[in-house]
Design a protein around this motif. Sequence first.
Motif, mmCIF file in Angstrom:
data_model
loop_
_atom_site.group_PDB
_atom_site.id
_atom_site.type_symbol
_atom_site.label_atom_id
_atom_site.label_comp_id
_atom_site.label_asym_id
_atom_site.label_seq_id
_atom_site.Cartn_x
_atom_site.Cartn_y
_atom_site.Cartn_z
ATOM 1 N N PRO A 48 0.715 -1.217 -0.181
ATOM 2 C CA PRO A 48 0.119 -0.023 0.156
ATOM 3 C C PRO A 48 0.746 1.356 0.008
ATOM 4 O O PRO A 48 0.602 2.245 -0.623
ATOM 5 C CB PRO A 48 -0.827 -0.179 1.425
ATOM 6 C CG PRO A 48 -0.841 -1.482 1.674
ATOM 7 C CD PRO A 48 0.336 -2.111 1.221
ATOM 8 N N SER A 49 2.032 1.298 0.624
ATOM 9 C CA SER A 49 2.817 2.481 0.910
ATOM 10 C C SER A 49 3.574 2.875 -0.733
ATOM 11 O O SER A 49 3.360 3.899 -0.959
ATOM 12 C CB SER A 49 3.961 2.377 1.658
ATOM 13 O OG SER A 49 4.749 1.268 1.583
ATOM 14 N N GLY A 72 2.862 6.137 -5.581
ATOM 15 C CA GLY A 72 2.655 5.913 -7.178
ATOM 16 C C GLY A 72 1.848 6.776 -7.305
ATOM 17 O O GLY A 72 1.511 7.581 -8.259
ATOM 18 N N PHE A 73 0.535 6.862 -6.752
ATOM 19 C CA PHE A 73 -0.659 7.692 -7.052
ATOM 20 C C PHE A 73 -0.402 9.050 -6.928
ATOM 21 O O PHE A 73 -0.605 9.882 -7.918
ATOM 22 C CB PHE A 73 -1.762 7.344 -6.064
ATOM 23 C CG PHE A 73 -2.623 6.646 -6.745
ATOM 24 C CD1 PHE A 73 -3.316 6.588 -7.926
ATOM 25 C CD2 PHE A 73 -2.984 5.244 -5.959
ATOM 26 C CE1 PHE A 73 -4.583 5.451 -8.379
ATOM 27 C CE2 PHE A 73 -4.006 4.207 -6.449
ATOM 28 C CZ PHE A 73 -4.693 4.627 -7.545
ATOM 29 N N THR A 129 -3.237 2.294 -17.413
ATOM 30 C CA THR A 129 -4.446 1.275 -17.716
ATOM 31 C C THR A 129 -4.369 0.037 -17.010
ATOM 32 O O THR A 129 -5.099 -0.946 -17.075
ATOM 33 C CB THR A 129 -4.076 0.851 -19.212
ATOM 34 O OG1 THR A 129 -3.014 0.428 -19.381
ATOM 35 C CG2 THR A 129 -4.520 1.884 -20.027
ATOM 36 N N ASP A 130 -3.238 0.000 -15.976
ATOM 37 C CA ASP A 130 -3.118 -1.277 -15.000
ATOM 38 C C ASP A 130 -2.274 -0.791 -13.854
ATOM 39 O O ASP A 130 -1.853 0.267 -13.841
ATOM 40 C CB ASP A 130 -2.580 -2.409 -15.607
ATOM 41 C CG ASP A 130 -0.817 -2.274 -15.632
ATOM 42 O OD1 ASP A 130 -0.653 -1.284 -16.020
ATOM 43 O OD2 ASP A 130 -0.339 -3.484 -15.557
ATOM 44 N N ASP A 131 -2.637 -1.450 -12.925
ATOM 45 C CA ASP A 131 -2.262 -0.978 -11.498
ATOM 46 C C ASP A 131 -0.577 -0.763 -11.278
ATOM 47 O O ASP A 131 -0.113 0.202 -10.660
ATOM 48 C CB ASP A 131 -2.717 -1.964 -10.295
ATOM 49 C CG ASP A 131 -4.280 -1.893 -10.769
ATOM 50 O OD1 ASP A 131 -5.223 -0.811 -10.651
ATOM 51 O OD2 ASP A 131 -4.623 -3.017 -10.965
ATOM 52 N N VAL A 132 0.057 -1.930 -11.683
ATOM 53 C CA VAL A 132 1.400 -1.815 -11.778
ATOM 54 C C VAL A 132 2.102 -0.769 -12.546
ATOM 55 O O VAL A 132 3.295 -0.345 -12.201
ATOM 56 C CB VAL A 132 2.075 -3.077 -11.999
ATOM 57 C CG1 VAL A 132 1.580 -4.258 -10.894
ATOM 58 C CG2 VAL A 132 2.046 -3.768 -13.364
ATOM 59 N N GLN A 173 5.987 4.381 -12.541
ATOM 60 C CA GLN A 173 6.264 5.655 -12.232
ATOM 61 C C GLN A 173 6.875 5.892 -11.386
ATOM 62 O O GLN A 173 7.708 7.279 -11.395
ATOM 63 C CB GLN A 173 4.922 6.497 -12.266
ATOM 64 C CG GLN A 173 3.828 6.186 -13.487
ATOM 65 C CD GLN A 173 4.746 6.788 -14.741
ATOM 66 O OE1 GLN A 173 5.293 7.980 -14.924
ATOM 67 N NE2 GLN A 173 4.502 6.002 -15.846
ATOM 68 N N LEU A 174 7.206 5.385 -10.371
ATOM 69 C CA LEU A 174 8.306 5.290 -9.277
ATOM 70 C C LEU A 174 9.684 4.847 -9.740
ATOM 71 O O LEU A 174 10.728 4.918 -8.856
ATOM 72 C CB LEU A 174 7.874 4.899 -7.895
ATOM 73 C CG LEU A 174 6.601 5.271 -7.435
ATOM 74 C CD1 LEU A 174 6.077 4.550 -6.175
ATOM 75 C CD2 LEU A 174 6.744 6.792 -7.160
ATOM 76 N N ASN A 175 9.725 4.352 -10.850
ATOM 77 C CA ASN A 175 10.946 3.666 -11.337
ATOM 78 C C ASN A 175 11.284 2.380 -10.250
ATOM 79 O O ASN A 175 12.436 2.324 -10.135
ATOM 80 C CB ASN A 175 12.287 4.551 -11.595
ATOM 81 C CG ASN A 175 11.950 5.558 -12.495
ATOM 82 O OD1 ASN A 175 11.494 5.060 -13.716
ATOM 83 N ND2 ASN A 175 12.361 6.625 -12.324
#
Length: 151
Positions: free
Chosen positions: A101-102, A107-108, A119-122, A127-129
């Motif tokens: 969750p963290s 990421g959000f 388009t997907d959760d991962v 985006q956080l590399n």
Amino acid sequence: YAEDARLSFADPGAERQDSVKSGLAACPDDAALVAIHDAARPLVTPAEIAAVVADAREHGAAVLGVPVKATVKESEDGSFVLRTVDRSRLWEVHTPQVIEPSLLKKGFEAVESRNLDVTDDVSIIEQLNLPVKLTLGEYTNLKVTTPDDMV
């Protein structure tokens, strides 16, 4: 459904990432992992779920998927082939996708600050590399989204 303190429901959003964010907000603060699963994939097996959860525990984020078997073509205009894509590095990702969750919250923040649609959760974790573990699933974990998928 029977009352169960371990279950909670969240409102859906306009887009998938909005629904996931709503679900994340409904999770207890002490949740170790969040598993996001499409109802459109009713054939996921308990073994697949156990494997992707184990990989997420070890790596922070994991996605169920299978290597692409079909030849994939790229087109700029939808009418003519631009090139053939090398499928040896391509995976078709499935659900569940399991994330700490963290990491998902961070990421959000990154996705929203860049005004990105994912388009997907991962993709949010990408985006956080940060690495996302590919967990080998089964080709039978089909996505049922149109009547043709039922044939």
